[in-house]
Design an enzyme around this catalytic site. Structure first.
Site, PDB file in Angstrom:
ATOM      1  N   ASP A 511       0.989  -1.170   0.139  1.00 52.81           N
ATOM      2  CA  ASP A 511      -0.036   0.210  -0.061  1.00 52.81           C
ATOM      3  C   ASP A 511       0.877   1.204  -0.083  1.00 52.81           C
ATOM      4  O   ASP A 511       2.052   1.181   0.337  1.00 52.81           O
ATOM      5  CB  ASP A 511      -1.089   0.093   1.088  1.00 52.81           C
ATOM      6  N   GLU A 575      -0.126  -0.933   5.928  1.00 55.58           N
ATOM      7  CA  GLU A 575       1.179  -0.107   6.668  1.00 55.58           C
ATOM      8  C   GLU A 575       1.035   1.324   6.795  1.00 55.58           C
ATOM      9  O   GLU A 575       1.303   1.625   7.974  1.00 55.58           O
ATOM     10  CB  GLU A 575       2.626  -0.679   5.993  1.00 55.58           C
TER      11      GLU A 575
END
Length: 867
Positions: A511, A575
């Site tokens: 991400d 994250e």
């Protein structure tokens, strides 16, 4: 437009180019008197050669043409200074440098004007060049002459030192006898700045070879050309004859035979003429065909055996064809609008925003060793671009899932039959780049809940599963929550029989954070751009680039049958959003990891400067919390209600003011209590960083210690209700507090102390307003052991790859799940940064240097088996 592999930018036009594919070098001649040397392995600018004397601006010259010897030992350049320069070219060094020496400079006593074309004929060490004054000149036995080195001492014989330009030069001798050589003879030399000067004898001139400028010279013979006997008539022999084809502004293409004699002389015979009816601006020979690029967008194809015109083509733009390249009957013609490709009855045209394309060069796969056929295009705007043209010439082309399909088939064969297959072609750096390109195209912004981003994140996880499987790993997607991105788990099984296998976990994330305003980017943030030696785009350094390098390190070793240890990948998709669901997913599926993990590796930070590689062994933790104060009344007018009620903004200011004293000292009870003195060995590491790293003068030892080893408190955001103008009293106000904690501190203790402190501070105000404290996210600090075995192995591999010892650094930022993984897996974590201090992670124009990326793969490929 075909896929762009890489793009370099220069301030002035790229006028010429020549590739040394076996040496992985691409040379480009520029309008501002430079020869640029690019490393085709790392895409770095390896060297810039400035032509002419540093102290004399009038000796500068546009580099109009470049040529090479077949063995790639020599580079030849010429241009607007009427000189031919010969350069010795060495091999690229491991650090990306290259040794290039100017061996000699050729000049003519007569004024020839610009040199538009040049070629080197290897068989007889002959340079042939075409001039603005319509003459064609040559010099034979060049290398033998250099070894002889007779000498003279008159640098003023060089045309650019006569100061007057073409057609009005005073000529040698008009300034007195001092302008003449003491012993003028053909082949005169001078030793100057470690190279010689060589005069081209007047007898080596073909006067008025054309009735116009000579734009093109192409050799007809060569290593892959076997000319028919019909060319060798009237006493010409294969052993002594070289053939060339010249093209000029008079519209003619001419075939010449140069029959070499002793002492570097030649008999020159005109064998044939072909009238193109338009100026011949460029030519390419692929025997038996001659391809001519002409005015008006025309390309004419001649059969050289019969001197017959085979075909006439025209680009739709009808712009002059200034450069032409041919690959197996695929014709790439460049012009003012871009490039037109002709093949059989088909025409394919792509336009470029950079304007006129002035030079093209095809880099064949068998020479470069890459997976893709490349076209290098130099432009008037100063751009030099590498395009992947494999699809355009109907070659097998592997991108994205296509790459992975082939790899998967190969992996299955390797597992079933243990055949030794050559995986290099499908696991090279070009394919690694294409995998990253696909990964970058997914808009995996975990903070956004709109369907576009949710779907793209799920597709990215599926793509990673496919990629891991194709590289030989077993792979699963693990759910982390109903609306959260899945966790990717992949296992590469090692095959060590000589020692007990280690189990290494690689932790990363797919991400990204939002790119923000696209107008502040110089490239599309969701499209991988390869430019000036860098990869560019959102997530390229944080964290998709390092992830792909680690994947290919493990995958290539597995497919080659050399992977000894088990490598487990844990790649999360949250994250950048507090790793939501990660802890639960790991605990639920811990059976997939086992209880025997030896090491945890990750790469999610950067070097401290742009030059020295680093190993990171420490991160601060973080507590982000929001304090909100509001009243029961609505927003009010300061003129009507000012001074009447307790205002939320004032109460908030009073609460926040209690957090620090006037010197910035944090007043939260017990905040500094766990802190001890910095150990002597750590202080020594910090001093080494100050000594070796290229840091700005404001960075001192004390500041490094403060941001790496000391806790901090910051007010990072303040918001109020209402329109926000100067006369409205907001009904509510909030502030975000960001605390960075260090390994000696316990996150839960600091968090509890913070909440208690601000709550009590608010209560002491005895205000009717309301109060709320909310923890937004938190992450534990981490401190590794730089003396452990893995850090020492990585240190050795970094030294081997970069030729320099890394710096051991800490960082002020946070990565939420490192300490959780250490505790859960009972293993030590190690961080190896990939990028540089200027990568702009989380900022506009994020980038990652390609050389760093390649070296990362190299380092991990070796280290994975040594751990």
């Amino acid at each position: 437009m075909p896929p762009l592999i890489h793009k370099w930018n220069h301030s002035y036009a790229i006028l010429s180019s020549v590739a040394f594919p076996h040496k992985k070098i691409l040379f480009a001649g520029t309008h501002d008197s430079k020869i640029l040397c690019f490393d085709l392995s790392t895409y770095n600018l390896a060297k810039t050669i400035q032509l002419g004397d540093e102290e004399e601006a009038h000796t500068r010259s546009s580099v109009l043409c470049l040529a090479k010897s077949q063995d790639e030992r020599y580079l030849f350049s010429a241009g607007a200074d009427s000189l031919v320069r010969i350069w010795s070219v060495g091999e690229l060094s491991p650090n990306g440098g290259v040794f290039i020496t100017e061996l000699t400079t050729l000049y003519s006593l007569i004024d020839i004007g610009d040199i538009f074309s040049i070629k080197y004929l290897d068989a007889h060490q002959t340079i042939v060049f075409g001039c603005q004054n319509a003459n064609m000149m040559y010099m034979s036995g060049i290398m033998d002459r250099l070894n002889g080195k007779p000498r003279c001492d008159d640098v003023n014989r060089l045309p650019q030192r006569r100061y007057d330009r073409f057609f009005d030069s005073n000529g040698p001798g008009s300034q007195g006898d001092s302008a003449r050589c003491n012993s003028p003879s053909p082949g005169c030399y001078e030793s100057r700045k470690n190279h010689t000067i060589m005069e081209v004898p007047l007898r080596n001139t073909i006067p008025y070879a054309h009735n116009s400028f000579i734009y093109s010279i192409q050799p007809l013979s060569g290593a892959n050309v076997q000319l028919p006997d019909a060319f060798y008539q009237n006493g010409l022999t294969r052993a002594s004859t070289e053939f060339i084809i010249s093209g000029g502004g008079d519209g003619l293409s001419k075939i010449w035979a140069l029959s070499m004699k002793n002492k570097g002389c030649a008999d020159v015979k005109l064998l044939a003429e072909m009238d193109n009816n338009e100026s011949v601006l460029c030519q390419v020979v692929q025997f038996p065909f001659l391809y001519c690029g002409l005015n008006g967008g025309f390309v004419k194809i001649w059969d050289l055996n019969l001197d017959e015109l085979v075909a006439t083509l025209q680009s739709s733009s009808k712009c002059d064809i200034v450069s032409i390249s041919v690959y197996e009957d695929h014709i790439f013609a460049s012009h003012e609008k871009g490039v037109t490709k002709f093949f059989k009855d088909e025409t394919f045209e792509w336009l470029v925003d950079d304007g006129l394309v002035l030079s093209t060069e095809i880099l064949r796969k068998k020479c470069t060793g890459s997976s893709f056929l490349r076209l290098a295009a130099g432009g008037k705007s100063g751009s030099l671009t590498l395009y992947n043209i494999s699809e355009l010439v109907e070659e097998t082309h592997h991108r994205g899932s296509k790459i992975n399909t082939k790899i998967s088939e190969a992996a299955n064969e390797a597992q079933k039959s243990k055949l030794k297959l050559d995986y290099q072609a499908i696991l090279d750096n070009d394919n690694m780049q294409e995998t990253l390109r696909e990964l970058m195209s997914f808009k995996t912004v975990s903070a956004f809940t709109e369907s576009q981003y949710v779907i793209d994140s799920r597709r990215c996880a599926s793509y990673l599963q496919q990629a891991f499987t194709s590289l030989g790993a077993s792979c699963n997607l693990l759910p982390t929550g109903s609306n959260d991105n899945p966790l990717v788990h992949a296992l590469f099984k090692g095959k060590s029989k000589s020692k007990p296998k280690s189990k290494i976990v690689w932790y990363g994330h797919y991400d990204i954070i939002s790119p923000g305003d696209p107008s502040k980017w110089t490239t599309d943030p969701y499209m991988l751009t390869c430019e000036n030696g860098f990869l560019k785009g959102r997530g390229v350094t944080d964290n998709k680039g390092p992830l792909v390098a680690a994947m290919y390190s493990a995958g290539s070793a597995f497919l080659e049958g050399t992977l000894e240890n088990d490598i487990i990948f844990l790649v999360e998709g949250q994250e950048e959003s507090n790793s939501q669901g990660f802890v639960e997913a790991v605990k639920k599926h811990q059976n997939l990891l086992g209880n025997d993990v030896d090491w945890i590796l990750f790469s999610n930070s950067y070097w401290i400067d742009e030059k020295i590689p680093c190993l990171n062994y420490g991160l601060r933790g973080v507590i982000n919390a929001r304090v909100t104060i509001w009243s029961d009344a609505p927003d009010r007018h300061s003129g009507l209600d000012g001074g009447v009620h307790r205002e939320p903004t004032t109460d908030l200011s009073r609460v926040l003011s209690k957090l620090q004293d006037d010197d910035g000292h944090v007043l939260i009870p017990g905040f500094y209590a766990p802190l001890g003195e910095l150990k002597a060995e750590e202080e020594a590491r910090f001093k080494e960083i100050i000594q070796r790293a290229d840091l700005c003068e404001s960075v001192t030892l004390e500041k490094l210690m403060a941001k790496w080893t000391k806790p901090s408190l910051s007010i990072t955001n303040m918001k109020v209700s209402g329109p926000g103008n100067s006369t409205v009293i907001p009904r509510s106000a909030s502030a975000t507090i960001s605390i960075r904690v260090v390994p000696e501190q316990e996150v839960h203790e600091i968090k509890e102390s913070l909440e208690s402190f601000v709550t009590q501070s608010f209560k002491r105000l005895e205000t009717p307003n309301h109060f709320k404290f909310q923890v937004l996210n938190e992450a534990e600090p981490w401190l590794g052991n730089p003396e452990n075995a893995v850090y020492q192995i990585l240190r050795e591999e970094i030294r081997d790859a970069w030729g320099i010892d890394p710096l051991f650094i800490r960082e002020g930022g946070s990565i939420p799940q490192v300490r959780f993984l250490e505790r859960t897996l009972n293993a030590s974590a190690i961080q190896i940064p990939c990028g540089q201090s200027t990568d702009n992670a989380h900022l506009n124009n994020e980038q990652l240097r390609i050389e760093n990326w390649y070296k990362m793969r190299q380092i991990l490929h070796k280290a994975f088996n040594r751990l």
